[in-house]
Write an enzyme that holds these catalytic residues in place. Structure first.
Site, mmCIF file in Angstrom:
data_model
loop_
_atom_site.group_PDB
_atom_site.id
_atom_site.type_symbol
_atom_site.label_atom_id
_atom_site.label_comp_id
_atom_site.label_asym_id
_atom_site.label_seq_id
_atom_site.Cartn_x
_atom_site.Cartn_y
_atom_site.Cartn_z
ATOM 1 N N ASP A 219 47.714 22.228 54.019
ATOM 2 C CA ASP A 219 48.318 21.048 53.408
ATOM 3 C C ASP A 219 49.419 20.513 54.327
ATOM 4 O OD1 ASP A 219 48.674 19.121 51.473
ATOM 5 O OD2 ASP A 219 49.799 20.400 50.104
ATOM 6 N N GLU B 88 49.383 16.373 58.409
ATOM 7 C CA GLU B 88 49.098 15.118 59.115
ATOM 8 C C GLU B 88 49.789 15.034 60.485
ATOM 9 O OE1 GLU B 88 47.650 15.074 55.345
ATOM 10 O OE2 GLU B 88 49.753 15.341 55.827
ATOM 11 N N ASP C 184 45.976 13.739 47.232
ATOM 12 C CA ASP C 184 46.635 13.395 45.962
ATOM 13 C C ASP C 184 46.047 12.126 45.346
ATOM 14 O OD1 ASP C 184 48.149 15.540 46.682
ATOM 15 O OD2 ASP C 184 49.916 14.392 47.242
#
Length: 788
Positions: free
Chosen positions: A443, A446, A522
């Protein structure tokens, strides 16, 4: 000071709490200062185009075409893919390709064409290079699929990368798909799409772009053929798409266009032509086989940010067991860490985590751990100390460690573009395995740095190793998560050599399928979020990432019972079937929505368990061929224009068609059928396609149809594998592939091929072997006989 940034700073302090708010404000200003000193301002630029042809140099598979101001190398590879690169760019180095690029096809020859052009003719494609640098891709029959106009570069007078633009034309009937994970897909409408992996910061819906996974990978579907094009540059950029129009204006077709603008990197691309199945097989041969998940990862997963304690995990698991609901994995989010620090455990809330994992394993349930890349920048933190010892962390242009703000506070970031750092990181998973975890989800990769304003990632001037070449975050950003996934996957291969690793990542890039899959991130709770969930899975599959799925129920908010159930029913037919929610969201356990919803959710879970052998087969086929589990309905008939526009139905492998309910208060829906006969798997009524039909969609189920003649491996009442055969249409034959489960190791079982046909009044099922047809060695149940 920018007044708007000042306002954002004040808001950040007020909305997130003083301590974290001030950290995000400092991080934003620090990021701005670092880039101001570390990036050379872009000044005057010179525009350049290739100019006219000067000469050519034939070579294996193609050759070199020299222009007055550039040169183009073009090669047809032995697998049929076409590569071309401008200004000396070759296929390597590349983060997308696995191993070395394939060799040239010796039969492909660069030869003169008319009007001063040159062409390369091969078995599957002809490529024509005009005298001014336009590149056309044609079918063997001479139909133009794609025409890349002469590219344009903007080169700075001083230092810095050259920007470039490539405008392409496609057939008027063509439709665009791909570009990674796009919530507005799977068919990409007119608009501009950014190529910069981005955490949107809030829950997203269909109109939000970009998201966590962007790829310069387009699949273009037209009447003449399908082609996949990949521009191999990791830099920030945009793709502007405009669909064509037939008979536009005075009766002439208007071509579709794709305009790619990149801030840097090489101008090079690969093109693959053929059927969707063929182009993805070729794409897989270039970028690597999809990682094969362990069988348990094809079951049902339950997750939540905010389980909070061992007691809460046991309570949730007991709820599943007491109600007889299948459950295969439980995921622990950042709240199981000690103060949110990666590779740690909160000993107060999870004092006996290995024992908990052992207890769950006895019930067939695995524990999966979240893993974030950011490391708390604090001496005494074991990960920080060991990383500092090997100089693992990203630095700025002044050689200082780059700091950001994430869940543990002030943090540093491993430079996964360096082999030594990947090895160090991979060894850290030993701690997770010792705690009893069997799988991992990456997670915030990025990568994310919380900021009050500006981009919520690392400074663009941050320095990266890039496999020894050196460069900055402008080039490394989009492959950061890909390299993190490689580190984790290769580390697990070393630590548990007898088991297939299970890993999925929120962010990634072309080739990420080599290390695992992904999930939606999300996605917003709501009916638009449900629709976006399906778009993401289909679109990613067409980019070579077959294993993915959404947060069932949406990440935020509290879904209505109806929305939750419809999402749950969709999830039961997607590769990654996982409920998940935010710390602030409503519950996601099936029994929290009332008895009626519970019973319907139970039916979906039981059906998923029954279809597990089919999912195992699809996983093996994806690994071997690149064909995704979830396919658009035009997969076998891309020339059917009605199917190209269908985005609310999908094929699950070759055998099943799934029509999820994506709108509220729906008990009947239209389904667009491909050609052939299709059985409603509940009523066994048969429908003939191509056609649009109305089918029942009561709250208890979503429509699922089986292709006539299909052979579907399912789990029998005794737990063994049996063959569910759907009767072929009269006068026709059918068949299917079965790959039996041989455990979660590295054995590659034989693919069993079955053929179905009518013989008099009986349906015959035979296994097609090397010695000819034979009797199936597995129980057979024929369905659909009453529906013909």
């Amino acid at each position: 000071m920018d007044g708007r940034d000042l306002v954002r700073s004040v808001k950040a302090v007020g909305s997130t709490g003083a301590a974290q708010g001030w950290r995000t404000v400092r991080a934003a200003w620090r990021r701005r200062r670092v880039d101001a000193s570390g990036l050379v301002p872009r000044g005057a630029e010179r525009a350049r185009v290739p100019g006219p042809v000067l000469d050519v140099e034939p070579g294996p598979g193609g050759g070199l075409v020299r222009f007055t101001r550039s040169e183009l190398r073009i090669t047809v590879a032995v697998n049929g893919a076409v590569f071309w690169g401008w200004d000396g760019a070759g296929p390597e180095p590349s983060y997308a390709l696995v191993g070395r690029s394939p060799g040239p096809d010796p039969r492909a020859v660069l030869e003169p064409d008319k009007d001063g052009a040159w062409r390369v003719v091969s078995e599957r494609v002809t490529v024509v290079v005009s005298r001014n640098g336009a590149v056309e891709v044609r079918t063997p029959g001479g139909v133009t699929l794609r025409r890349d106009l002469p590219p344009r570069w903007w080169e700075p007078v001083g230092e810095g990368p050259a920007r470039w633009m490539q405008r392409s034309e496609v057939a008027a009937d063509a439709r665009f798909f791909g570009l990674g994970g796009r919530a507005s897909g799977p068919r990409l409408r007119d608009g501009t799409y950014r190529l910069w992996n981005t955490d949107p910061g809030l829950s997203f819906g269909p109109g939000d772009d970009p998201l966590y996974i962007t790829m310069p990978v387009q699949m273009v579907v037209a009447d003449a053929a399908t082609h996949l094009v990949f521009h191999d540059s990791t830099w920030d950029g945009t793709v502007t798409l405009r669909e064509g129009e037939e008979g536009a204006g005075s009766g002439h077709d208007r071509a579709g266009t794709s305009e790619l603008r990149m801030d840097g990197g090489p101008l090079r691309c690969w093109v693959m032509v053929g059927t969707p199945e063929r182009v993805l097989r070729t794409w897989t041969s270039l970028t690597g086989a999809a990682a094969l998940p362990p069988t348990w990862a094809l079951g049902h997963h339950h997750a939540r940010w905010g389980f909070g304690s061992e007691q809460e995990v046991r309570r949730i698991v007991a709820g599943y067991l007491e109600r007889g609901l299948p459950l295969d994995a439980v995921h622990l989010d950042i709240d199981h860490f000690d103060a949110h620090q990666v590779f740690t455990v909160d000993r107060e809330r999870f004092p006996k985590l290995p024992m908990l994992a052992k207890e769950l394993r006895r019930d067939g349930i695995r524990l999966v751990s979240i893993v974030d890349p950011a490391v708390k920048a604090e001496p005494g933190n074991a990960v920080y100390d060991s990383g500092s010892a090997v100089d693992a962390f990203v630095r700025d242009s002044a050689r200082r460690p780059v700091r950001g703000v994430v869940w543990p506070g002030e943090s540093v970031y491993p430079d996964f573009t360096r082999a030594q750092v990947r090895q160090w990181w991979g060894e850290l998973y030993k701690e997770r395995l010792a705690q009893g975890f069997a799988g991992f989800w990456h997670d915030m990769n990025e990568p994310v740095s919380f900021t009050a304003f500006g981009e919520n990632t690392l400074p663009r001037s941050a320095r990266h190793d890039l496999e020894g070449r050196g460069g900055d975050h402008r080039e490394a950003h989009n492959v950061y998560a890909l390299c993190m996934a490689r580190a984790g996957y290769e580390g697990l291969r070393e630590l548990t050599p007898g088991e297939r690793p299970f890993m999925f990542s929120r962010s990634g890039w072309a080739g990420m399928q080599r290390y695992g899959g992904t999930w939606s991130g999300d996605v917003a709770t709501g009916w638009p979020g449900l629709r976006a969930s399906l778009s993401l899975v289909v679109g990613l599959g067409l980019c070579g990432v077959p294993y993915s799925g959404p947060d069932v129920g949406g990440f935020d908010g509290s879904p209505s019972p109806e929305l939750y159930l419809r999402w749950f029913q969709l999830g039961a037919y997607l590769p990654l079937f996982r409920t998940h929610a935010s710390l602030r969201a409503g519950r996601r356990e099936p029994w929290e929505f009332g008895e009626e919803i519970l019973e319907h959710a139970r039916a979906a879970l039981v059906e998923r368990r029954r279809l597990l052998p089919y999912f195992v087969t699809l996983a093996h086929l994806a690994h071997r061929t690149g064909a995704p589990y979830v396919r658009p309905v035009w997969w076998d008939a891309p020339e059917d224009r009605a199917l190209r526009d269908c985005d609310d139905t999908f094929l699950l492998g070759d055998c099943l068609l799934v029509a999820p309910v994506l709108d509220p208060s729906t008990d009947r829906r239209a389904v667009q059928l491909p050609r052939g006969c299709w059985y409603d798997t509940v009523t066994e009524e048969c429908y003939e396609g191509p056609a649009q039909v109305l089918v029942d969609a009561p709250l208890s189920r979503i429509p699922v149809l089986a292709r006539a003649g299909a052979v579907v491996p399912v789990r029998g009442a005794d737990g063994g594998l049996e063959l569910e055969v759907w009767a072929p249409a009269p006068g026709r034959t059918g068949g299917g592939l079965v790959v039996p489960d041989t455990g979660d190791g590295w054995d590659e079982p034989e693919v069993e091929q079955y053929v179905t046909r009518w013989e008099g009044q009986r349906v015959i099922v035979e296994r097609d072997g090397e010695d000819g047809p034979g009797e199936p060695s597995r129980p057979v149940r024929v369905r659909g006989l009453g529906g013909l």
